[in-house]
Design a protein around this motif. Structure first.
Motif, short mmCIF file in Angstrom:
data_model
loop_
_atom_site.label_atom_id
_atom_site.label_comp_id
_atom_site.label_asym_id
_atom_site.label_seq_id
_atom_site.Cartn_x
_atom_site.Cartn_y
_atom_site.Cartn_z
N LYS A 120 56.02 -30.56 0.39
CA LYS A 120 54.99 -31.28 1.07
C LYS A 120 53.73 -30.42 0.73
O LYS A 120 53.90 -29.22 0.33
CB LYS A 120 55.33 -31.45 2.37
N LYS B 127 66.55 -28.43 1.07
CA LYS B 127 66.00 -27.82 2.49
C LYS B 127 66.79 -28.55 3.55
O LYS B 127 66.74 -27.91 4.74
CB LYS B 127 64.68 -28.17 2.48
N PHE B 128 67.46 -29.75 3.52
CA PHE B 128 67.84 -30.49 4.41
C PHE B 128 69.29 -30.96 4.18
O PHE B 128 69.62 -31.38 2.89
CB PHE B 128 67.09 -31.59 5.16
N GLU C 122 71.15 -38.88 10.42
CA GLU C 122 70.99 -39.70 9.05
C GLU C 122 70.73 -41.28 9.55
O GLU C 122 71.83 -41.69 10.30
CB GLU C 122 71.98 -39.39 7.92
N PRO D 242 70.09 -30.51 11.52
CA PRO D 242 69.38 -30.36 10.63
C PRO D 242 69.20 -28.69 10.29
O PRO D 242 68.96 -28.30 9.24
CB PRO D 242 67.83 -30.85 11.00
N ASN E 108 57.98 -40.02 1.83
CA ASN E 108 58.68 -39.85 3.03
C ASN E 108 60.09 -39.28 2.90
O ASN E 108 61.11 -39.39 3.99
CB ASN E 108 58.89 -41.36 4.01
N SER E 109 60.09 -38.57 2.06
CA SER E 109 61.47 -37.63 1.84
C SER E 109 61.37 -36.31 2.26
O SER E 109 60.38 -35.63 2.02
CB SER E 109 61.83 -37.55 0.33
N LEU E 110 62.43 -35.87 2.93
CA LEU E 110 62.39 -34.53 3.60
C LEU E 110 62.99 -33.47 2.59
O LEU E 110 62.47 -32.07 2.64
CB LEU E 110 63.27 -34.33 4.68
N GLN E 111 63.16 -33.88 1.41
CA GLN E 111 63.82 -32.88 0.35
C GLN E 111 62.38 -32.68 -0.69
O GLN E 111 62.75 -31.53 -1.31
CB GLN E 111 64.98 -33.46 -0.36
N PRO F 212 65.57 -40.56 4.41
CA PRO F 212 64.53 -39.29 4.04
C PRO F 212 65.54 -38.16 3.80
O PRO F 212 65.10 -37.18 2.83
CB PRO F 212 63.76 -39.04 5.27
N GLU F 213 66.59 -37.98 4.08
CA GLU F 213 67.43 -36.66 3.97
C GLU F 213 68.37 -36.99 2.52
O GLU F 213 68.76 -35.97 2.21
CB GLU F 213 68.72 -36.41 4.85
#
Length: 414
Positions: free
Chosen positions: A163, A260-261, A335, A251, A157-160, A200-201
């Motif tokens: 994927k 990326k974020f 956040e 974002p 569930n991390s945005l960094q 996640p950020e």
């Protein structure tokens, strides 16, 4: 006397218009956003924190790696290599044994990242029995490898993280609402591991603060972690305001090159990498950096070790003692904030694994919302109203004035 009267009236009108326009501009620049609680919770979709699992130090694996790397070495040399590899592979920002154990006849290997991949357990051997709200899912389709300052970890569930292609992989959506109930994530770890729960950020950096009750967990125990979440929603028109007006970054406004974020922690992590480059001319092999920059050899690692205490002290503003400046004081607009209530440990009968449960205590009934109370359109309307009230001017009046000055005063040819 009449001229004096109209001069006074016009002067007062111009001054009044100036004061109102000035106050309107100040309000637009400084008080354009309101930060208020919102309680219309029935239709909310609430996110879940990111969870990162990092394998703890394993001296048996380190010794086996030293034996495989130097099969003909004597016990003393292997002991020196094991101390060096332990400090470098399970890196904590320091390498106390590098200079001591990599001198003389002992030649320590330099490609630490490749050696680390031989030591750290792969996903399928580290994680298993993953459930989201009592529905099982494939752990390794959702826990992605992430290179952190402490080694190779696995994050969900991390945005960094990068994927996988969702068209070919079954990813789980960690969303909670009134239909699903409070989110509940469960999984097992088959090695002694450290668990980090974060936004996640977020990205890890040296000195990154985590909940103390979630670290250094050994096998043979079950841990249930209860938490609350406070999310932040943003008005759709927030993007029309400047960063200084809203006090946060959206974002898509990401000034970072490595991540990326944007988040304050990701910004500090990148700033620490730039500080390593500035002070030592290289970065540790676990440090992510884009653009020009070389990976440190042993001399470079020793240089980073000399500055390790200072690197830990780098904050959102930087560190004046090292002449390092970080522009990380601006937070992310989205956040969330997590409050960890308690961690309930239960001893298992089998010490071959540990079981983790992250339980949202309840669905949130309140969240904060940034509302735009003064948009650019409001600014135009306010200034236009002030000009019309005090000066009797309008857009048509301005066009008439231009026509009079540029067209009517131009002499016509006979």
């Amino acid at each position: 006397m009449e001229r004096v009267f109209w001069l006074a009236v016009c002067s007062v009108s111009v001054y009044g218009c100036y004061c109102v326009c000035k106050a309107t501009m100040e309000a637009f620049q400084q008080r354009s956003v309101s930060f208020v609680p919102e309680t219309t919770y029935l239709g909310w979709n609430t996110g879940f924190p990111a969870v990162t699992v990092c394998e703890k130090y394993n001296r048996h694996k380190i010794w086996e790696l030293a034996e495989r790397t130097y099969p003909n070495a004597d016990t003393s040399t292997l002991s020196n290599l094991a101390m060096y590899l332990g400090d470098m592979i399970y890196y904590k920002g320091k390498c106390n044994n590098c200079n001591k154990h990599c001198s003389g006849s002992t030649k320590c290997p330099g490609d630490i990242l490749q050696l680390a991949k031989k030591v750290f357990t792969n996903c399928s051997s580290l994680l298993g029995n993953c459930y989201w709200n009592s529905v099982q899912f494939d752990c390794c389709e959702n826990f992605y490898p992430e290179l952190t300052p402490y080694g190779i970890c696995y994050t969900i569930n991390s945005l960094q993280t990068t994927k996988k292609n969702v068209a070919y992989h079954k990813t789980v959506d960690l969303i909670s609402n009134k239909l699903t109930g409070p989110g509940r994530l469960e999984f097992n770890t088959f090695e002694d591991s450290e668990l980090h729960v974060h936004s996640p950020e977020d990205a890890f950096h040296f000195g990154h603060q985590v909940e103390p009750d979630l670290e250094s967990k050994d096998r043979g125990n079950s841990y249930t972690i209860y938490f609350r979440i406070m999310e932040i929603a943003n008005d759709v028109s927030l993007a029309g305001l400047g960063v200084s007006q809203r006090g946060c970054l959206l974002p898509f406004e990401n000034p970072l090159t490595t991540y990326k974020f944007y988040s304050s922690s990701a910004c500090i992590t990148e700033c620490q990498a730039m500080a390593q480059l500035k002070l030592c001319g290289c970065v540790h092999q676990y440090t992510q950096v884009k653009g020009p920059g070389r990976t440190c050899d042993l001399e470079g690692i020793l240089c980073i070790h000399r500055y390790s205490e200072a690197l830990y002290e780098i904050t959102a503003t930087g560190l004046p003692e090292l002449n390092v400046t970080c522009n990380c004081i601006t937070p992310s607009c989205s956040e969330p904030e997590y409050t960890f209530i308690t961690t309930v440990p239960v001893e298992l009968n089998n010490n071959a694994w540990s079981h983790y449960t992250l339980q949202m205590l309840s669905l949130p009934s309140v969240r904060y919302r940034r509302n735009v109370v003064r948009s650019k359109l409001d600014l135009v309307v306010s200034i236009g109203g002030a000009v019309g009230l005090f000066l009797g001017a309008s857009l048509i009046s301005a066009v008439e004035l231009i026509m009079y000055l540029c067209v009517r005063r131009t002499p016509r040819n006979a």
